[in-house]
Write a protein that holds these residues in place. Sequence first.
Motif: not given
Ligand code: PMP
Length: 446
Positions: A98-99, A102, A125, A127, A222, A224-225
Motif C-alpha cells: 500500500g505504501s 500511495t 494513514y 503508508g 486510498d 488499501v483497506v
Molecule cells: N493506506 C491505508 C489506508 C492503510 O491502512 C495502509 C496500511 N495499514 C497503507 C496505506 C499502507 O499499506 P502497506 O502497509 O501495505 O504499505
Amino acid sequence: MPGGVSSSLRAMDPPRVFVRAKGQHVWDADGNQYVDYNNAFGPVILGHTDPRVEQKVHETLQEIDILGMGAMELEIRLAERIQGHVPSMEKLLFCNSGSEATYHALRVSRAATGRRVLVKFQGGYHGWHDYIAANVTSRADRVGRLDPISAGMLPDAMENLVVLRFNDVAQLEETMAARGDEIAAVILEPVMHTIGCVPPSPAFLEALRRTTAEHGTVLIFDEVVTGFRHHLGGYQAICGIRPDLTTFAKAMANGYPIAAVGGRADLMDHFNTRPGGDVMYGGTYNAHAVGVSAALATLDVLEADHRAVHRRIYALGDAMRAGLEQITDRLGLTAKPTSFGSVWVCYFTDREVRDYDDALTNDAELYVAFHRGLTDRGFLTVPINLKRNHISAAHTDDDIARTLQAAEDTLSGLAARRVRPGRAHAPAGSAAPAAAPQPVAPATRR
Ligand code: PMP
C-alpha cells in the motif's frame, strides 16, 4: 529484530510467537488457538491460507515465477479483471504494498499538476514514506499542527503537507478556495479505518469531488483497506464518487503481497512504463506471479455465487455490532459499537465518531483493556487504541456468538472495576442491523 517484530504495530505484551494460521484461526507457539479478528490489519478476507488461493498460487508456480522483462499474461488478465470491477481505473499498474501505491499516486499527481502541496485528513494513514506520514493517531496536543510519525523525515515534505479535518465540508471548501491552485492532490481513506470505522458524509464526498475538479487537483481514494473488502468495485462503487486515482492492496489477494495504483489514463500515462513517460515506475517484484495468481484466485471467490462472500461478511459484521450494542447497554457502559460491513470496533464514547476529535473522546484505557481481555480469552484483537477488527468469510455464526460471550465476560469485569457513580450511559439502540451494504452511513446506534 529490534523489538522482536517486523512491523511497528505487531508488538504484543506479553510477546506472542505464532506458528500456524488456517481459516479464522491462528495458533501461537505455546499451543493456544485464537479466533483472529486482526486478519493482518485487513487483507485476509476469505480466511487464512484459503485452499482455493493456495492451490492457484501453487499451480502457477509450477509454470512461472518472476521474469523482469516484458509482461506476464497473468498480470494482463488481472489488470483487465480489476478494471472490469473499478471503472475509474482506466489504466493501472501493480506494485507490492500500500505504501508503494500511495507513493506513486502522490508523485504522479505532483508531476501532472506541477504543484507541490498535498492534503490529507487527521487520522488517516497512507503508508510510511515521507510524503504523507504525519497526523495519523496524533496525541490531543498535536492535533491542529504538523505531527510527523517518524524521526528522520524531510522537513520539505512536511512543509508541503496540509492536514484537514475529516468530514469538515467548510474547512475543505475554504482551503481549496484559498490554496486549491497550489494543491497537487487530496488523498483520503474513503472510510477512515485507521481510527476504527469513520465513513464520509455524502456532503463531504460531494465537496471533495467538486472542489478538486474545480482546481485541477487530483482526488486520490486510498482504498488499501476498503478495496475488495467492502465491495469488488471498492468503496467508490458504494458511494458513487469517481476518484482520479485509486490505490488498492490488502484484501485484493487475501494476504499475498500485491498492490495496485490506477485511475485516469492521462495521469497514468505519465509513468515511464510507457515510452516517453516522465514519472519513474520500477520494482523488481512488481506483478510477481505469487501475488498476481493469489489476486486472480481471490477475485474468483469474491465474484462467485452473486458475491456471497460479501453478503456473508456484512451479515456477520452486523451481528457483531448488534450483539455489542446489547451487551454494552446491559452493562450500562457508554459505548458506540460501530461497523461497516466486515469491519467493526467498539468505541467507548457517547459520541458518534465522525472525525479525529470525536475519536479522541474514546476511552483508550478501556478500549485497550477490552482488546486484551478478548485476546486472553482466545479472540485475537489488536491491543492498541482505535485499532479496528476484521471478519473473514471463514468466521462462523458460532464464532460471533462465542466472541460476544467473551466480550460480555470481559466488559462486565472491566465495568465492575470502573463504575463511576452518575456516569450516564448511552440510550438504547434503535438502528436495525442493515441486511445489505449501507451506502454511506456507518452502522451504529444513533
Ligand atoms: N493506506 C491505508 C489506508 C492503510 O491502512 C495502509 C496500511 N495499514 C497503507 C496505506 C499502507 O499499506 P502497506 O502497509 O501495505 O504499505
